[in-house]
Design a protein around this motif. Structure first.
Motif, PDB file in Angstrom:
ATOM      1  N   ASP A  66       4.232  11.625   2.362  1.00  0.00           N
ATOM      2  CA  ASP A  66       3.785  10.107   1.532  1.00  0.00           C
ATOM      3  C   ASP A  66       2.653  10.711   0.577  1.00  0.00           C
ATOM      4  O   ASP A  66       2.332   9.746  -0.112  1.00  0.00           O
ATOM      5  CB  ASP A  66       2.561   9.728   2.732  1.00  0.00           C
ATOM      6  CG  ASP A  66       3.311   8.806   3.830  1.00  0.00           C
ATOM      7  OD1 ASP A  66       4.628   8.461   3.498  1.00  0.00           O
ATOM      8  OD2 ASP A  66       3.221   8.567   4.736  1.00  0.00           O
ATOM      9  N   TYR A  67       2.561  11.796   0.084  1.00  0.00           N
ATOM     10  CA  TYR A  67       1.882  12.446  -1.115  1.00  0.00           C
ATOM     11  C   TYR A  67       2.766  12.843  -2.303  1.00  0.00           C
ATOM     12  O   TYR A  67       3.911  13.274  -2.103  1.00  0.00           O
ATOM     13  CB  TYR A  67       0.897  13.559  -0.707  1.00  0.00           C
ATOM     14  CG  TYR A  67      -0.017  13.215   0.115  1.00  0.00           C
ATOM     15  CD1 TYR A  67      -1.200  13.020   0.029  1.00  0.00           C
ATOM     16  CD2 TYR A  67       0.446  13.204   1.952  1.00  0.00           C
ATOM     17  CE1 TYR A  67      -2.194  12.372   1.007  1.00  0.00           C
ATOM     18  CE2 TYR A  67      -0.441  12.948   2.735  1.00  0.00           C
ATOM     19  CZ  TYR A  67      -1.789  12.563   2.317  1.00  0.00           C
ATOM     20  OH  TYR A  67      -2.677  12.189   3.545  1.00  0.00           O
ATOM     21  N   SER A  68       2.542  11.981  -3.628  1.00  0.00           N
ATOM     22  CA  SER A  68       3.515  12.352  -4.407  1.00  0.00           C
ATOM     23  C   SER A  68       3.524  13.675  -4.900  1.00  0.00           C
ATOM     24  O   SER A  68       2.315  14.444  -4.964  1.00  0.00           O
ATOM     25  CB  SER A  68       3.174  11.413  -5.669  1.00  0.00           C
ATOM     26  OG  SER A  68       1.968  11.708  -6.339  1.00  0.00           O
ATOM     27  N   THR A 101      -0.947   4.537  -5.599  1.00  0.00           N
ATOM     28  CA  THR A 101      -1.634   5.755  -4.999  1.00  0.00           C
ATOM     29  C   THR A 101      -2.963   5.498  -4.904  1.00  0.00           C
ATOM     30  O   THR A 101      -3.673   5.278  -5.533  1.00  0.00           O
ATOM     31  CB  THR A 101      -0.892   7.139  -5.348  1.00  0.00           C
ATOM     32  OG1 THR A 101      -1.193   7.067  -6.863  1.00  0.00           O
ATOM     33  CG2 THR A 101       0.329   7.139  -5.304  1.00  0.00           C
ATOM     34  N   LEU A 104      -6.212  10.684  -3.271  1.00  0.00           N
ATOM     35  CA  LEU A 104      -5.428  11.807  -2.562  1.00  0.00           C
ATOM     36  C   LEU A 104      -3.882  12.109  -3.218  1.00  0.00           C
ATOM     37  O   LEU A 104      -3.034  12.773  -2.731  1.00  0.00           O
ATOM     38  CB  LEU A 104      -5.309  11.830  -1.194  1.00  0.00           C
ATOM     39  CG  LEU A 104      -6.750  11.829  -0.624  1.00  0.00           C
ATOM     40  CD1 LEU A 104      -6.831  11.684   0.969  1.00  0.00           C
ATOM     41  CD2 LEU A 104      -7.653  13.251  -1.039  1.00  0.00           C
ATOM     42  N   ARG A 105      -3.376  10.973  -4.027  1.00  0.00           N
ATOM     43  CA  ARG A 105      -2.041  10.877  -4.366  1.00  0.00           C
ATOM     44  C   ARG A 105      -1.437  10.159  -3.265  1.00  0.00           C
ATOM     45  O   ARG A 105       0.206  10.584  -3.105  1.00  0.00           O
ATOM     46  CB  ARG A 105      -1.537  11.973  -4.929  1.00  0.00           C
ATOM     47  CG  ARG A 105      -2.113  12.298  -6.462  1.00  0.00           C
ATOM     48  CD  ARG A 105      -1.947  13.814  -6.681  1.00  0.00           C
ATOM     49  NE  ARG A 105      -0.508  13.792  -7.244  1.00  0.00           N
ATOM     50  CZ  ARG A 105      -0.164  14.405  -8.513  1.00  0.00           C
ATOM     51  NH1 ARG A 105      -1.170  14.869  -9.197  1.00  0.00           N
ATOM     52  NH2 ARG A 105       1.022  14.501  -8.804  1.00  0.00           N
ATOM     53  N   GLU A 106      -1.801   9.471  -2.143  1.00  0.00           N
ATOM     54  CA  GLU A 106      -1.187   8.965  -0.981  1.00  0.00           C
ATOM     55  C   GLU A 106      -0.390   7.728  -1.361  1.00  0.00           C
ATOM     56  O   GLU A 106      -1.354   6.991  -1.921  1.00  0.00           O
ATOM     57  CB  GLU A 106      -2.082   8.986   0.137  1.00  0.00           C
ATOM     58  CG  GLU A 106      -1.352   8.621   1.312  1.00  0.00           C
ATOM     59  CD  GLU A 106      -2.379   8.562   2.471  1.00  0.00           C
ATOM     60  OE1 GLU A 106      -3.728   8.617   2.268  1.00  0.00           O
ATOM     61  OE2 GLU A 106      -1.889   8.166   3.652  1.00  0.00           O
TER      62      GLU A 106
END
Ligand code: HEC
Length: 235
Positions: A66-68, A101, A104-106
């Motif tokens: 889920d993190y880019s 996002t 955390l880039r989530e």
């Protein structure tokens, strides 16, 4: 004798330690540039400015998590017209998403997405007209999925409160509570005093005959509501 074997063991351990540094470590070769390509995004994207600082509306590449892996902010423009290029060089990237996002880039919410096809060196991604606003996310992610079944979807709404897409904003922001005396459902800038917050979070005595605690199970979503209110509760 006992002492000797101890020294021996110590020497052996030392040898083993240095053996690791023998220069025999294989270089890992990353075959990353095989499908390097440029994504060209176009679209009419509104609502980018309304997000609080903890979130970004981005064009991002995702693999299995889920993190880019890579992302670029969608620029704010007066008429909403957006043109953006993103260069993608990792084989791990499977989808390209116009999404929100957190720090955390989530991934929080995806508006539009496309699978990335191999072997192309440029991909055109026309997102069309997109409302990328914070409120739209709340509506789609929370109100429409978990609330409208009792709040106006196809029935007389509980407590007279409509949480359907066409009516929820007007029904919530600045509106008096029907159930909590002197309460206001959403007070822009003050989530903790808003009845909406008290009803769906735990630890408040709201006196409602129906318990809404744990209805919004994800802490991330509860936080999204609070941040929307604290950020001014814009539409
Ligand atoms: C299973 C039915 C049901 C669902 C689903 C439901 N509610 Fe309710 N809700 C009620 C009932 C019933 C009341 C009125 C309780 C009372 O009269 O004391 C109420 C009252 C409320 C109130 C108080 C309104 C006021 O004027 O004080 C709020 C705010 C609220 N709900 C928000 C939500 C939100 C947000 C969701 C989705 C996360 C949701 N509800 C989902 C049944 C539901």
């Amino acid at each position: 004798m006992k002492k000797n074997s101890l020294i021996f063991a110590f020497g052996f351990a030392l040898m083993a330690l240095f053996a690791c540094d023998d220069g025999d470590i294989q270089e890992r070769v990353y075959a990353d540039n095989n499908n390097g390509c440029i994504i060209k995004l176009t679209g009419k994207i509104s609502g980018v400015k309304g997000w609080s600082g903890n979130y970004s509306v981005v064009l991002a590449g995702f693999g299995d998590s889920d993190y880019s892996i890579v992302q670029k902010n969608i620029p704010v423009s007066d008429n909403g017209d957006v043109e953006l290029t993103l260069s993608v060089t990792s084989n791990d990237i499977k989808t390209i998403e116009l999404c929100v996002t957190n720090v955390l880039r989530e991934r929080i919410y995806t508006f539009k997405k496309m699978d990335i096809s191999e072997g192309k060196d440029s991909i055109f991604f026309d997102a069309g007209e997109v409302d990328a606003g914070m409120y739209r996310c709340l509506q789609d992610e929370i109100f429409t999925t978990t609330c409208v079944q009792c709040h106006g979807g196809s029935n007389t709404p509980a407590a007279g409160l409509y949480l359907t897409a066409d009516r929820s904003y007007a029904a919530l922001v600045g509106q008096p509570s029907m159930r909590v005396e002197g309460g206001t459902l959403v007070i822009p800038g003050d989530s903790k005093s808003s009845v909406l917050h008290k009803v769906i979070n735990s630890g408040y005595e709201t006196g409602l005959r129906f318990n809404h605690e744990n209805m919004v199970a994800s802490a991330q979503k509860l936080k999204l509501i609070d941040e929307w209110i604290d950020n001014g509760a814009g539409n």
